[in-house]
Design a protein around this motif. Sequence first.
Motif, PDB file in Angstrom:
ATOM      1  N   LEU A 104       4.610   1.499  -0.900  1.00 50.54           N
ATOM      2  CA  LEU A 104       5.255   2.171  -1.721  1.00 50.54           C
ATOM      3  C   LEU A 104       4.946   3.702  -1.253  1.00 50.54           C
ATOM      4  CD1 LEU A 104       3.484   0.949  -4.941  1.00 50.54           C
ATOM      5  CD2 LEU A 104       5.867   0.697  -4.424  1.00 50.54           C
ATOM      6  N   PHE A 105       5.603   4.634  -1.643  1.00 46.81           N
ATOM      7  CA  PHE A 105       5.791   6.029  -1.094  1.00 46.81           C
ATOM      8  C   PHE A 105       5.308   7.328  -2.150  1.00 46.81           C
ATOM      9  CE2 PHE A 105       8.557   3.578   1.650  1.00 46.81           C
ATOM     10  CZ  PHE A 105       8.569   4.001   2.724  1.00 46.81           C
ATOM     11  N   GLU A 106       4.591   7.932  -1.557  1.00 46.68           N
ATOM     12  CA  GLU A 106       3.939   9.001  -2.533  1.00 46.68           C
ATOM     13  C   GLU A 106       5.207  10.023  -3.015  1.00 46.68           C
ATOM     14  OE1 GLU A 106       1.028   9.244  -3.697  1.00 46.68           O
ATOM     15  OE2 GLU A 106      -0.246   8.116  -2.185  1.00 46.68           O
ATOM     16  N   THR A 107       6.228   9.887  -2.213  1.00 44.46           N
ATOM     17  CA  THR A 107       7.331  11.094  -2.340  1.00 44.46           C
ATOM     18  C   THR A 107       8.513  10.391  -3.158  1.00 44.46           C
ATOM     19  OG1 THR A 107       8.080  10.419  -0.241  1.00 44.46           O
ATOM     20  CG2 THR A 107       6.723  12.233  -0.576  1.00 44.46           C
ATOM     21  N   ALA A 108       8.365   8.944  -3.402  1.00 42.50           N
ATOM     22  CA  ALA A 108       9.491   8.036  -3.981  1.00 42.50           C
ATOM     23  C   ALA A 108       8.959   6.929  -4.902  1.00 42.50           C
ATOM     24  CB  ALA A 108      10.393   7.687  -2.984  1.00 42.50           C
ATOM     25  N   ARG A 109       8.321   7.139  -5.712  1.00 43.64           N
ATOM     26  CA  ARG A 109       7.696   6.284  -6.763  1.00 43.64           C
ATOM     27  C   ARG A 109       8.732   5.575  -7.980  1.00 43.64           C
ATOM     28  NH1 ARG A 109       1.276   7.076  -8.006  1.00 43.64           N
ATOM     29  NH2 ARG A 109       0.679   8.039  -6.011  1.00 43.64           N
ATOM     30  N   HIS A 110       8.298   4.682  -8.609  1.00 42.85           N
ATOM     31  CA  HIS A 110       9.132   4.178  -9.619  1.00 42.85           C
ATOM     32  C   HIS A 110      10.655   4.052  -9.460  1.00 42.85           C
ATOM     33  CE1 HIS A 110       5.283   4.885 -11.432  1.00 42.85           C
ATOM     34  NE2 HIS A 110       5.271   5.942 -11.384  1.00 42.85           N
ATOM     35  N   GLY A 111      10.878   3.232  -8.691  1.00 45.37           N
ATOM     36  CA  GLY A 111      12.412   2.884  -8.543  1.00 45.37           C
ATOM     37  C   GLY A 111      13.160   3.647  -7.709  1.00 45.37           C
ATOM     38  N   HIS A 112      12.635   4.740  -7.086  1.00 38.57           N
ATOM     39  CA  HIS A 112      13.588   5.767  -6.201  1.00 38.57           C
ATOM     40  C   HIS A 112      13.536   5.165  -4.868  1.00 38.57           C
ATOM     41  CE1 HIS A 112      14.428   8.123  -9.533  1.00 38.57           C
ATOM     42  NE2 HIS A 112      13.159   8.297 -10.202  1.00 38.57           N
ATOM     43  N   ASP A 130      12.749   8.273   1.635  1.00 37.80           N
ATOM     44  CA  ASP A 130      13.360   9.078   2.626  1.00 37.80           C
ATOM     45  C   ASP A 130      13.478   8.186   3.893  1.00 37.80           C
ATOM     46  OD1 ASP A 130      14.044  10.759   4.625  1.00 37.80           O
ATOM     47  OD2 ASP A 130      13.426  12.536   3.568  1.00 37.80           O
ATOM     48  N   PRO A 131      14.686   8.015   4.572  1.00 39.06           N
ATOM     49  CA  PRO A 131      14.742   7.338   5.786  1.00 39.06           C
ATOM     50  C   PRO A 131      13.862   8.045   6.996  1.00 39.06           C
ATOM     51  CG  PRO A 131      17.023   7.802   4.646  1.00 39.06           C
ATOM     52  CD  PRO A 131      15.942   8.426   4.098  1.00 39.06           C
ATOM     53  N   ALA A 132      13.674   8.991   6.876  1.00 35.32           N
ATOM     54  CA  ALA A 132      12.893   9.624   7.945  1.00 35.32           C
ATOM     55  C   ALA A 132      11.400   9.105   7.641  1.00 35.32           C
ATOM     56  CB  ALA A 132      12.793  11.085   7.802  1.00 35.32           C
ATOM     57  N   GLU A 133      10.974   8.917   6.253  1.00 32.21           N
ATOM     58  CA  GLU A 133       9.725   8.426   6.163  1.00 32.21           C
ATOM     59  C   GLU A 133       9.364   7.055   6.560  1.00 32.21           C
ATOM     60  OE1 GLU A 133       6.899   9.648   3.108  1.00 32.21           O
ATOM     61  OE2 GLU A 133       8.813  10.288   2.150  1.00 32.21           O
ATOM     62  N   VAL A 134      10.590   6.490   6.312  1.00 27.46           N
ATOM     63  CA  VAL A 134      10.762   4.759   6.704  1.00 27.46           C
ATOM     64  C   VAL A 134      10.416   4.450   8.527  1.00 27.46           C
ATOM     65  CG1 VAL A 134      12.093   2.687   6.846  1.00 27.46           C
ATOM     66  CG2 VAL A 134      11.923   4.152   4.700  1.00 27.46           C
ATOM     67  N   GLY A 183       0.878  -1.177   0.083  1.00 27.31           N
ATOM     68  CA  GLY A 183      -0.040   0.034  -0.137  1.00 27.31           C
ATOM     69  C   GLY A 183       0.837   1.248  -0.165  1.00 27.31           C
ATOM     70  N   PHE A 184       0.150   2.268  -0.171  1.00 26.87           N
ATOM     71  CA  PHE A 184       0.871   3.652  -0.268  1.00 26.87           C
ATOM     72  C   PHE A 184       0.951   4.253   1.139  1.00 26.87           C
ATOM     73  CE2 PHE A 184       0.328   3.349  -4.899  1.00 26.87           C
ATOM     74  CZ  PHE A 184       1.552   3.934  -5.489  1.00 26.87           C
ATOM     75  N   TRP A 185       2.309   4.639   1.513  1.00 22.63           N
ATOM     76  CA  TRP A 185       2.446   5.506   2.743  1.00 22.63           C
ATOM     77  C   TRP A 185       2.633   7.096   2.175  1.00 22.63           C
ATOM     78  CZ3 TRP A 185       1.991   4.849   7.659  1.00 22.63           C
ATOM     79  CH2 TRP A 185       2.963   5.666   8.458  1.00 22.63           C
ATOM     80  N   PRO A 186       1.847   7.958   2.715  1.00 22.18           N
ATOM     81  CA  PRO A 186       1.376   8.089   4.257  1.00 22.18           C
ATOM     82  C   PRO A 186      -0.298   7.515   4.479  1.00 22.18           C
ATOM     83  CG  PRO A 186       1.446  10.184   3.420  1.00 22.18           C
ATOM     84  CD  PRO A 186       1.966   9.347   2.470  1.00 22.18           C
ATOM     85  N   ARG A 187      -0.821   6.893   3.760  1.00 18.58           N
ATOM     86  CA  ARG A 187      -2.110   6.356   3.831  1.00 18.58           C
ATOM     87  C   ARG A 187      -1.953   5.153   4.982  1.00 18.58           C
ATOM     88  NH1 ARG A 187      -3.818   5.125  -2.333  1.00 18.58           N
ATOM     89  NH2 ARG A 187      -3.058   7.168  -3.098  1.00 18.58           N
ATOM     90  N   ARG A 188      -2.747   5.404   5.841  1.00 20.29           N
ATOM     91  CA  ARG A 188      -2.709   4.510   7.287  1.00 20.29           C
ATOM     92  C   ARG A 188      -3.464   3.269   7.203  1.00 20.29           C
ATOM     93  NH1 ARG A 188       0.879   8.753   7.742  1.00 20.29           N
ATOM     94  NH2 ARG A 188       1.305   9.256   9.978  1.00 20.29           N
ATOM     95  N   PRO A 189      -4.620   3.113   6.510  1.00 14.81           N
ATOM     96  CA  PRO A 189      -5.206   1.820   6.373  1.00 14.81           C
ATOM     97  C   PRO A 189      -4.578   0.537   5.841  1.00 14.81           C
ATOM     98  CG  PRO A 189      -6.760   3.562   5.858  1.00 14.81           C
ATOM     99  CD  PRO A 189      -5.445   4.261   5.877  1.00 14.81           C
TER     100      PRO A 189
END
Length: 287
Positions: free
Chosen positions: A195-203, A206-210, A175-181
């Motif tokens: 998957l991250f809204e800020t880092a799609r398609h092979g990128h 951000d460790p802070a988001e992780v 699922g996509f983060w930051p979506r919580r469900p």
Amino acid sequence: MRFSVNIPNFGDFADPRNVATVAAAAEQAGWDGLFVWDHVLHREHQGRPFADPWMLLTAAALATSRIRLGTLLTPVPRYRPQQLARQVATLDGLSGGRVVFAAGLGGPVEDEYRSFGDTAGPRVLAERLDEGLELLSRFWSGEPVHHHGPHYEVRDVTLLPATVQRPGPPVWIGGFWPRRPPMRRAARWDGAVPLFETARHGHAPDPAEVRELVAYVRKHRTAGAERPFEFVLGGATPTDAARAKDVIGPLHDAGATWWDERQLQTGPDLDRLAPVLRRVEAGPPVL
């Protein structure tokens, strides 16, 4: 940390023999897993041949003896649970218990659902995902199943054989983060594949988001907390060891336990055997 190779189920990889070649090369080069996409229709890649992912993984299982195998990811609401349970259990038996089952809603929703007259409503699909996952885990047990739910009904059914892995293959949720469900759903199972809204398609994300995601999932872990839980991140890494460590090291420190190599997913070589094979033969990153 463990490392996997990620390939689509179309283009050159619609040929099970090519997938078997990649799987054997991945095992030889020291990778820990091979994951394939699960699409029936993706109009962005229209005109290419597509193959059934479970047939592709069967070829991979026959060509290997060690690496983990699965899809990233299977859209459970698109399947009949009983059919999917048999496919997964058959592959788990054939591979000697090496299947990882990654699940989600899948997409593009318009292509995979509405094109075939199915609903594309996210709420209904999410309900079918949760109910389907519960049925899969019960079918894999080899015990009788009685179920009457809003979307599925089962009347005194026992599906044998049970999966080799007990109580079943590890279940990872995407699922996509930051979506919580989706991440609350993942917390109820065995792994998260965000998957991250800020880092799609092979990128790489951000460790802070992780760190934020890992903390959120751990906060919501309840049932099955004694089982190992995986945080699976993906992207592209350079073959240079020092540079790859610069990408993956901070993510490992933030809580990631798997790195899924998606080296070619941003370019035209995405579904071509030769460039993928070169990357696979170069081996996984080294931390």
